[in-house]
Design a protein around this motif. Sequence first.
Motif, short mmCIF file in Angstrom:
data_model
loop_
_atom_site.label_atom_id
_atom_site.label_comp_id
_atom_site.label_asym_id
_atom_site.label_seq_id
_atom_site.Cartn_x
_atom_site.Cartn_y
_atom_site.Cartn_z
N MET A 15 45.35 114.61 10.67
CA MET A 15 44.38 113.84 11.47
C MET A 15 44.13 112.47 10.84
SD MET A 15 41.67 116.72 12.56
CE MET A 15 41.43 116.68 14.32
N VAL A 16 44.03 112.40 9.54
CA VAL A 16 43.83 111.12 8.88
C VAL A 16 45.07 110.24 9.05
CG1 VAL A 16 43.44 109.99 6.65
CG2 VAL A 16 42.13 112.00 7.27
N CYS A 17 46.25 110.87 8.99
CA CYS A 17 47.49 110.12 9.17
C CYS A 17 47.60 109.56 10.59
CB CYS A 17 48.68 111.01 8.85
SG CYS A 17 50.25 110.14 8.82
N LEU A 18 47.08 110.26 11.57
CA LEU A 18 47.11 109.78 12.95
C LEU A 18 46.11 108.65 13.20
CD1 LEU A 18 47.51 113.08 14.97
CD2 LEU A 18 49.18 111.25 14.70
N MET A 19 45.14 108.50 12.33
CA MET A 19 44.15 107.44 12.51
C MET A 19 44.76 106.05 12.35
SD MET A 19 40.80 109.15 10.70
CE MET A 19 40.43 107.66 9.85
N THR A 20 45.79 105.91 11.52
CA THR A 20 46.38 104.59 11.31
C THR A 20 47.11 104.08 12.55
OG1 THR A 20 46.56 105.03 8.96
CG2 THR A 20 47.91 103.26 9.83
N PRO A 21 47.99 104.86 13.20
CA PRO A 21 48.58 104.38 14.45
C PRO A 21 47.54 104.19 15.55
CG PRO A 21 49.89 106.16 13.58
CD PRO A 21 48.65 106.09 12.75
N PHE A 26 44.39 100.28 18.88
CA PHE A 26 43.10 99.64 19.14
C PHE A 26 43.17 98.14 18.90
CE2 PHE A 26 39.00 98.18 17.34
CZ PHE A 26 38.23 98.29 18.49
N TYR A 27 43.72 97.74 17.73
CA TYR A 27 43.85 96.33 17.43
C TYR A 27 44.81 95.63 18.38
CZ TYR A 27 41.35 96.88 13.00
OH TYR A 27 40.41 97.12 12.05
N GLY A 28 45.86 96.33 18.81
CA GLY A 28 46.80 95.75 19.76
C GLY A 28 46.13 95.45 21.09
N GLY A 29 45.18 96.28 21.48
CA GLY A 29 44.46 96.05 22.73
C GLY A 29 43.47 94.91 22.66
N LEU A 30 43.09 94.51 21.49
CA LEU A 30 42.13 93.42 21.34
C LEU A 30 42.78 92.04 21.41
CD1 LEU A 30 39.86 94.78 18.46
CD2 LEU A 30 39.35 94.73 20.90
N GLY A 31 44.09 91.99 21.13
CA GLY A 31 44.76 90.70 21.06
C GLY A 31 45.41 90.31 22.38
N ARG A 32 46.03 89.14 22.36
CA ARG A 32 46.76 88.68 23.54
C ARG A 32 48.07 89.43 23.66
NH1 ARG A 32 47.02 82.45 22.74
NH2 ARG A 32 48.51 82.71 24.43
N ARG A 33 48.64 89.44 24.84
CA ARG A 33 49.84 90.20 25.12
C ARG A 33 51.00 89.81 24.20
NH1 ARG A 33 52.04 91.91 30.86
NH2 ARG A 33 49.95 92.72 30.80
N LYS A 34 51.16 88.55 23.92
CA LYS A 34 52.29 88.11 23.11
C LYS A 34 52.13 88.47 21.64
CE LYS A 34 50.96 83.42 21.91
NZ LYS A 34 51.40 82.06 21.89
N ASN A 35 50.93 88.84 21.20
CA ASN A 35 50.68 89.16 19.80
C ASN A 35 50.52 90.65 19.52
OD1 ASN A 35 50.60 86.41 19.28
ND2 ASN A 35 48.39 86.30 19.63
N VAL A 36 50.78 91.49 20.52
CA VAL A 36 50.51 92.92 20.37
C VAL A 36 51.41 93.54 19.30
CG1 VAL A 36 50.67 95.16 21.53
CG2 VAL A 36 49.55 93.25 22.66
N ASN A 38 53.01 92.19 16.76
CA ASN A 38 52.64 91.71 15.43
C ASN A 38 51.35 92.35 14.96
OD1 ASN A 38 52.71 90.10 13.08
ND2 ASN A 38 51.30 88.66 14.04
N THR A 39 50.38 92.44 15.81
CA THR A 39 49.10 93.02 15.44
C THR A 39 49.24 94.49 15.10
OG1 THR A 39 47.99 91.46 16.91
CG2 THR A 39 46.73 93.36 16.20
N MET A 40 50.05 95.21 15.89
CA MET A 40 50.24 96.63 15.62
C MET A 40 51.04 96.85 14.34
SD MET A 40 50.82 98.14 19.43
CE MET A 40 50.83 99.84 18.91
N MET A 41 52.02 96.02 14.08
CA MET A 41 52.81 96.18 12.87
C MET A 41 51.99 95.90 11.62
SD MET A 41 55.61 97.47 13.59
CE MET A 41 56.37 97.34 12.00
N MET A 42 51.00 95.03 11.74
CA MET A 42 50.13 94.76 10.60
C MET A 42 49.26 95.97 10.27
SD MET A 42 49.17 90.79 11.34
CE MET A 42 47.73 90.83 10.33
N SER A 43 49.11 96.90 11.18
CA SER A 43 48.38 98.12 10.90
C SER A 43 49.30 99.26 10.48
CB SER A 43 47.60 98.56 12.15
OG SER A 43 46.61 97.63 12.46
N VAL A 44 50.54 99.26 10.95
CA VAL A 44 51.45 100.35 10.65
C VAL A 44 52.20 100.12 9.34
CG1 VAL A 44 53.49 101.58 11.49
CG2 VAL A 44 51.68 100.99 13.07
N LEU A 45 52.49 98.89 9.01
CA LEU A 45 53.23 98.58 7.78
C LEU A 45 52.53 99.09 6.53
CD1 LEU A 45 55.85 97.25 6.90
CD2 LEU A 45 54.58 95.14 6.60
#
Length: 106
Positions: A15-21, A26-36, A38-45
Motif C-alpha cells: 500500500m505504501v509502495c502504491l502511494m508513490t505512483p 495527482f501531480y500530473g493532474g495539477l499541471g498543464r497537458r504538455k508537462n504531465v 515530466n511531472t509524473m516522472m519527477m514523482s516516480v524516479l
Amino acid sequence: MDTGSTAFILICSAMVCLMTPALAFFYGGLGRRKNVINTMMMSVLPLAIASLLWVVAGYSLSFGGQGYFFGNISHLFLHGVSETTSSRGLAITDLLFSAFQMMFSI
C-alpha cells in the motif's frame, strides 16, 4: 515467524509502495497537458533511486549497529540480512523489515 504478521507487513508495504505512483497521477493532474509526463516522472524516479540507495547503504547506515553518529556499514548491499529469521526479535524476517522500511525512505 508469524504468518499473520508477515502478511500484514507485506500488505502495508504494498500500500505504501502504491502511494508513490498515485501521487504522480495527482501531480500530473495539477499541471498543464504538455508537462504531465515530466511531472509524473519527477514523482516516480525517486522510487527507483531511493530503492537502490536503500539496498546499497541505507539499511546498513540506519540499522547496522553502533557507529559514531549513525549505524556502521556491516550490512552494505544487505549483506548478512536474513531471509528466514529475525535478529531483532521481531515476528517478521529481517529482509521483510528492510523492505518495509525502504517504502518509507522512498
